[in-house]
Design a protein around this motif. Structure first.
Motif, short mmCIF file in Angstrom:
data_model
loop_
_atom_site.label_atom_id
_atom_site.label_comp_id
_atom_site.label_asym_id
_atom_site.label_seq_id
_atom_site.Cartn_x
_atom_site.Cartn_y
_atom_site.Cartn_z
N THR A 76 0.75 -1.27 -0.09
CA THR A 76 0.12 -0.06 -0.17
C THR A 76 0.75 1.35 -0.10
OG1 THR A 76 -0.40 -0.15 2.49
CG2 THR A 76 -1.98 -1.25 1.05
N PHE A 79 0.68 2.85 -3.40
CA PHE A 79 -0.59 3.78 -3.89
C PHE A 79 -0.60 5.29 -3.97
CE2 PHE A 79 -3.87 0.11 -2.03
CZ PHE A 79 -3.37 -0.73 -2.83
N GLN A 84 -4.81 5.49 -3.34
CA GLN A 84 -4.40 6.16 -1.95
C GLN A 84 -5.57 6.43 -1.15
OE1 GLN A 84 -1.45 8.99 -1.67
NE2 GLN A 84 -0.87 8.59 0.48
N TRP A 87 -7.93 3.55 0.15
CA TRP A 87 -7.24 2.53 1.02
C TRP A 87 -7.29 3.36 2.30
CZ3 TRP A 87 -6.26 -1.87 2.44
CH2 TRP A 87 -5.32 -2.03 3.47
N PHE A 102 -6.19 -8.40 2.00
CA PHE A 102 -6.31 -7.52 1.20
C PHE A 102 -6.58 -7.89 -0.20
CE2 PHE A 102 -3.42 -5.43 -1.92
CZ PHE A 102 -3.65 -3.92 -1.50
N PHE A 106 -9.42 -6.01 -2.32
CA PHE A 106 -8.58 -5.10 -3.50
C PHE A 106 -9.34 -5.68 -4.68
CE2 PHE A 106 -5.80 -4.92 -6.90
CZ PHE A 106 -5.16 -3.55 -6.85
#
Length: 257
Positions: A76, A79, A84, A87, A102, A106
Motif C-alpha cells: 500500500t 498507492f 491511496q 485505501w 487485502f 482489493f
C-alpha cells in the motif's frame, strides 16, 4: 508515495534512536523493498492493470521475505491518487493485517466478479484463429488464471492449449501426445515455422520445375544409331535403300557397289 515512505523511514529511525532495536530489522526490509523498484498503483479502471500490480508485488515478496502485515504495509506504500484515497477510507472501516484479506477487498474494488467472469469466458472459448502461436500462448496464459477450474490438472491444461490451436498445427501435435505444457508450446512454435516455410517455398518450387520442364522439351531428341546387321552377319551393314553406306564384305570398308 515517496513522501509516505520517507515519513515512515524517519519514524523508524526515531524509534531506533529511542532504544527500540526491534525496528531495526523492519527498517532494513523496507529499504530492500524500495531497492526492488515496486510498481506504483493509482487505481486504474482496467482490471488487468490491477492484476498486473498484484503479480508484481507477489514477485517482490518471493524475493524479499515479509510477514503478512509487512506485505500489506509495503504494497500500500505504492498507492497514489485514487488508490491511496480508497485505501485510507478502507482503513477507517477495518484493519487489514493479512495479504489474503487485502487481496479480497482489493479485487472486489478493482476486479469485480462480472469482469472476472468475462475473462473466464474468454479463456473457455479461446482459439488461435488468426493469431500467431506466440500471441495465442500469451492470451492463454493471461486468461487461464480466471478459469482455473477448467484446467485443474497439468494434463488438462496441455489438452486445452492443443484444442485451441490452428487445425493444421493441432493435427501435428495430437499425434505426438506430448506430456508437458512447455513441450507442447515449443513444438507448436516449431510446427508453425515449418508450415510457413513450406508455404513460402511452393511458388519458387513451381517456377523452378516449370523452367526445368521447358528446357527438357526444347532439347531435340538424340539421333538413333543404326546397329542392325545385314544378312551376311557383318556389323554395320545395312540396306542401301535406307540411305546408310554399307560395309563391303570383301574389303571391309564402307562404300557403295
Amino acid at each position: 508515495m515517496e513522501r509516505a515512505v520517507t515519513s515512515f523511514l524517519q519514524a523508524l529511525q526515531t524509534n531506533i534512536n529511542n532504544g527500540m532495536p526491534e525496528w531495526r530489522e523492519e527498517l532494513v526490509i523496507i529499504k530492500q523493498f524500495q531497492d526492488l523498484k515496486p510498481t506504483t498503483f493509482i487505481g486504474s479502471p482496467d482490471p488487468m492493470v490491477a492484476d498486473a500490480w498484484v503479480k508484481d508485488m507477489e514477485k517482490i515478496f518471493h524475493a524479499l521475505p515479509c510477514t503478512e502485515r509487512e506485505k500489506v504495509t509495503f504494497a500500500t506504500f505504492t498507492f497514489k491518487d485514487n488508490a491511496q484515497e480508497w485505501w485510507l477510507l478502507t482503513l477507517e472501516k477495518e484493519e487489514i493485517v493479512t495479504w489474503a484479506k487485502f487481496l479480497e477487498i482489493f479485487y472486489a474494488k478493482y476486479f469485480p466478479d462480472l469482469l472476472w467472469e468475462q475473462k473466464a469466458s474468454k479463456f473457455i472459448h479461446l482459439k488461435q484463429e488468426t493469431m500467431t502461436v506466440t500471441e495465442y500462448e500469451s492470451k492463454f496464459t493471461q486468461f487461464a488464471q480466471f478459469a482455473t477450474y477448467v484446467i485443474p490438472t497439468k494434463a488438462r491444461k496441455v489438452r486445452k492449449f492443443e484444442a485451441g490451436l490452428d487445425a493444421e498445427i493441432k493435427d501435428s501435435l495430437e499425434i505426438l501426445k506430448l506430456p508437458t505444457y512447455t513441450e507442447v508450446v515449443d513444438r507448436a512454435y516449431i510446427t508453425e515455422k515449418e508450415i510457413k516455410a513450406s508455404r513460402s517455398l511452393e511458388p519458387s518450387q513451381k517456377k523452378r520445375f516449370w523452367k526445368r520442364d521447358n528446357r527438357r522439351s526444347s532439347v531435340a531428341p538424340p539421333k538413333r544409331v543404326n546397329t542392325s546387321t545385314t544378312s551376311s552377319g557383318n556389323p554395320g551393314s545395312t540396306n542401301p535403300r535406307d540411305g546408310t553406306i554399307p560395309t563391303c564384305p570383301t574389303c571391309g570398308r564402307t562404300h557403295w557397289g
